[in-house]
Design a protein around this motif. Structure first.
Motif, mmCIF file in Angstrom:
data_model
loop_
_atom_site.group_PDB
_atom_site.id
_atom_site.type_symbol
_atom_site.label_atom_id
_atom_site.label_comp_id
_atom_site.label_asym_id
_atom_site.label_seq_id
_atom_site.Cartn_x
_atom_site.Cartn_y
_atom_site.Cartn_z
ATOM 1 N N GLN A 140 -9.401 -35.854 47.495
ATOM 2 C CA GLN A 140 -10.116 -36.299 48.790
ATOM 3 C C GLN A 140 -9.840 -35.042 49.806
ATOM 4 N N LEU A 141 -8.873 -34.195 49.648
ATOM 5 C CA LEU A 141 -8.518 -33.194 50.553
ATOM 6 C C LEU A 141 -8.780 -31.636 50.064
ATOM 7 N N MET A 142 -9.133 -31.688 48.702
ATOM 8 C CA MET A 142 -9.563 -30.311 48.096
ATOM 9 C C MET A 142 -10.918 -29.784 48.775
ATOM 10 N N SER A 143 -11.095 -28.611 48.976
ATOM 11 C CA SER A 143 -12.061 -28.044 49.516
ATOM 12 C C SER A 143 -12.337 -26.507 48.822
ATOM 13 N N SER A 144 -13.625 -26.265 48.171
ATOM 14 C CA SER A 144 -14.060 -25.155 47.524
ATOM 15 C C SER A 144 -14.291 -24.252 48.573
ATOM 16 N N PRO A 145 -14.166 -22.899 48.385
ATOM 17 C CA PRO A 145 -14.871 -21.853 49.403
ATOM 18 C C PRO A 145 -16.397 -21.885 49.349
ATOM 19 N N MET A 146 -16.815 -21.643 50.631
ATOM 20 C CA MET A 146 -18.299 -21.343 50.514
ATOM 21 C C MET A 146 -18.754 -20.301 49.711
ATOM 22 N N GLU A 147 -18.055 -19.236 49.563
ATOM 23 C CA GLU A 147 -18.436 -18.031 48.742
ATOM 24 C C GLU A 147 -18.166 -18.472 47.213
ATOM 25 N N GLY A 148 -17.202 -19.314 46.933
ATOM 26 C CA GLY A 148 -17.154 -19.841 45.581
ATOM 27 C C GLY A 148 -18.185 -20.608 45.272
ATOM 28 N N TYR A 149 -18.752 -21.304 46.000
ATOM 29 C CA TYR A 149 -20.084 -22.045 45.850
ATOM 30 C C TYR A 149 -21.192 -21.076 45.466
ATOM 31 N N GLY A 150 -21.201 -19.833 45.953
ATOM 32 C CA GLY A 150 -22.241 -18.996 46.032
ATOM 33 C C GLY A 150 -23.072 -18.652 47.230
ATOM 34 N N MET A 151 -22.395 -18.812 48.428
ATOM 35 C CA MET A 151 -22.972 -18.797 49.635
ATOM 36 C C MET A 151 -22.796 -17.271 50.005
ATOM 37 N N VAL A 152 -23.871 -16.755 50.823
ATOM 38 C CA VAL A 152 -23.408 -15.537 51.695
ATOM 39 C C VAL A 152 -23.416 -15.868 52.901
ATOM 40 N N ILE A 153 -22.061 -16.164 53.427
ATOM 41 C CA ILE A 153 -21.886 -16.779 54.877
ATOM 42 C C ILE A 153 -22.627 -16.336 55.913
ATOM 43 N N SER A 154 -22.807 -14.832 56.140
ATOM 44 C CA SER A 154 -23.535 -14.426 57.071
ATOM 45 C C SER A 154 -24.776 -14.880 57.078
ATOM 46 N N ASP A 155 -25.567 -14.863 55.978
ATOM 47 C CA ASP A 155 -26.674 -15.470 55.885
ATOM 48 C C ASP A 155 -26.986 -16.860 56.292
ATOM 49 N N VAL A 156 -26.059 -17.823 56.035
ATOM 50 C CA VAL A 156 -25.862 -19.044 56.478
ATOM 51 C C VAL A 156 -25.871 -19.086 57.681
ATOM 52 N N CYS A 157 -25.052 -18.432 58.406
ATOM 53 C CA CYS A 157 -24.838 -18.403 59.696
ATOM 54 C C CYS A 157 -26.366 -18.007 60.428
ATOM 55 N N LYS A 158 -26.609 -16.868 60.033
ATOM 56 C CA LYS A 158 -28.107 -16.292 60.827
ATOM 57 C C LYS A 158 -29.202 -17.248 60.447
ATOM 58 N N ASP A 159 -29.491 -18.215 59.249
ATOM 59 C CA ASP A 159 -30.316 -18.810 59.193
ATOM 60 C C ASP A 159 -30.408 -20.128 59.897
ATOM 61 N N ASN A 160 -29.042 -20.287 60.466
ATOM 62 C CA ASN A 160 -28.691 -21.363 61.528
ATOM 63 C C ASN A 160 -28.677 -21.217 62.788
ATOM 64 N N GLY A 161 -28.979 -19.675 63.111
ATOM 65 C CA GLY A 161 -28.763 -19.308 64.364
ATOM 66 C C GLY A 161 -27.233 -19.481 65.128
ATOM 67 N N ILE A 162 -26.761 -19.113 64.373
ATOM 68 C CA ILE A 162 -25.279 -19.075 64.481
ATOM 69 C C ILE A 162 -24.803 -17.580 64.532
ATOM 70 N N LEU A 163 -23.872 -17.311 65.416
ATOM 71 C CA LEU A 163 -23.307 -15.909 65.513
ATOM 72 C C LEU A 163 -22.273 -15.906 64.436
#
Length: 184
Positions: A140-163
């Motif tokens: 219940q406390l484990m978390s996977s990395p965003m990148e480990g899931y396959g996300m390009v973090i800068s794209d996720v931020c950009k696509d949501n209008g987040i700096l």
């Protein structure tokens, strides 16, 4: 679900930024997962939270698609110079500690929500992961990395209008929580 209230709770925990995100903007990419396999971080296939143990890209995308909305959280540190490794490490520790603290709060205070936490790097809840000899001690406390899931973090931020880049002399760690209401 009141995402504005969750945002305020995240900011109160200590994140420098917390903003809603649209789950449909999350696109997982094989090329990001392939970068994980190069193992520059030395976490690939060494714990339960990182690839390949967090699932295939298709499995991760199917899991992500089950959620309704997300919350991106950031912790930004101000560097004295480009080689200020002390601040880089301290900012990472602050982000990780706040990430776990907020996850615990979500699990305790918002049991009406199913939460998928995706952090800024491998799960650090345990000093030594039980992988591969035993199941995760604290799923219940484990978390996977965003990148480990396959996300390009800068794209996720950009696509949501987040700096994502807060300017020269800064370093930002990013994580997210995905939410869906639990069916009773």
């Amino acid at each position: 679900m009141d995402i504005s209230a969750l945002r305020e709770e995240a900011l109160a925990i200590g994140f420098t930024l917390a903003e809603p995100m649209k789950v449909e903007t999350i696109k997982l990419r094989d090329e990001v997962r392939e970068m994980c396999a190069v193992n520059k971080c030395h976490a690939y296939n060494t714990n339960w939270s990182c690839p390949p143990n967090c699932g295939t890209i298709a499995e991760c995308q199917a899991r992500v698609n089950e959620y309704e909305i997300g919350l991106i959280v950031e912790t930004t540190g101000q560097l004295e110079d480009d080689f200020d490794f002390e601040t880089m490490e301290e900012t990472s520790k602050i982000h990780s500690a706040n990430f776990v603290k907020f996850l615990k709060k979500l699990r305790k205070d918002h049991q009406e929500l199913d939460v998928l936490p995706l952090g800024a790097g491998e799960c650090t809840h345990c000093e030594k992961c039980t992988f591969p000899d035993a199941p995760c001690r604290f799923p219940q406390l484990m978390s996977s990395p965003m990148e480990g899931y396959g996300m390009v973090i800068s794209d996720v931020c950009k696509d949501n209008g987040i700096l994502y880049n807060h300017g020269r002399g800064t370093l930002t760690y990013v994580g997210c929580y995905l939410f869906r209401e639990v069916k009773k």
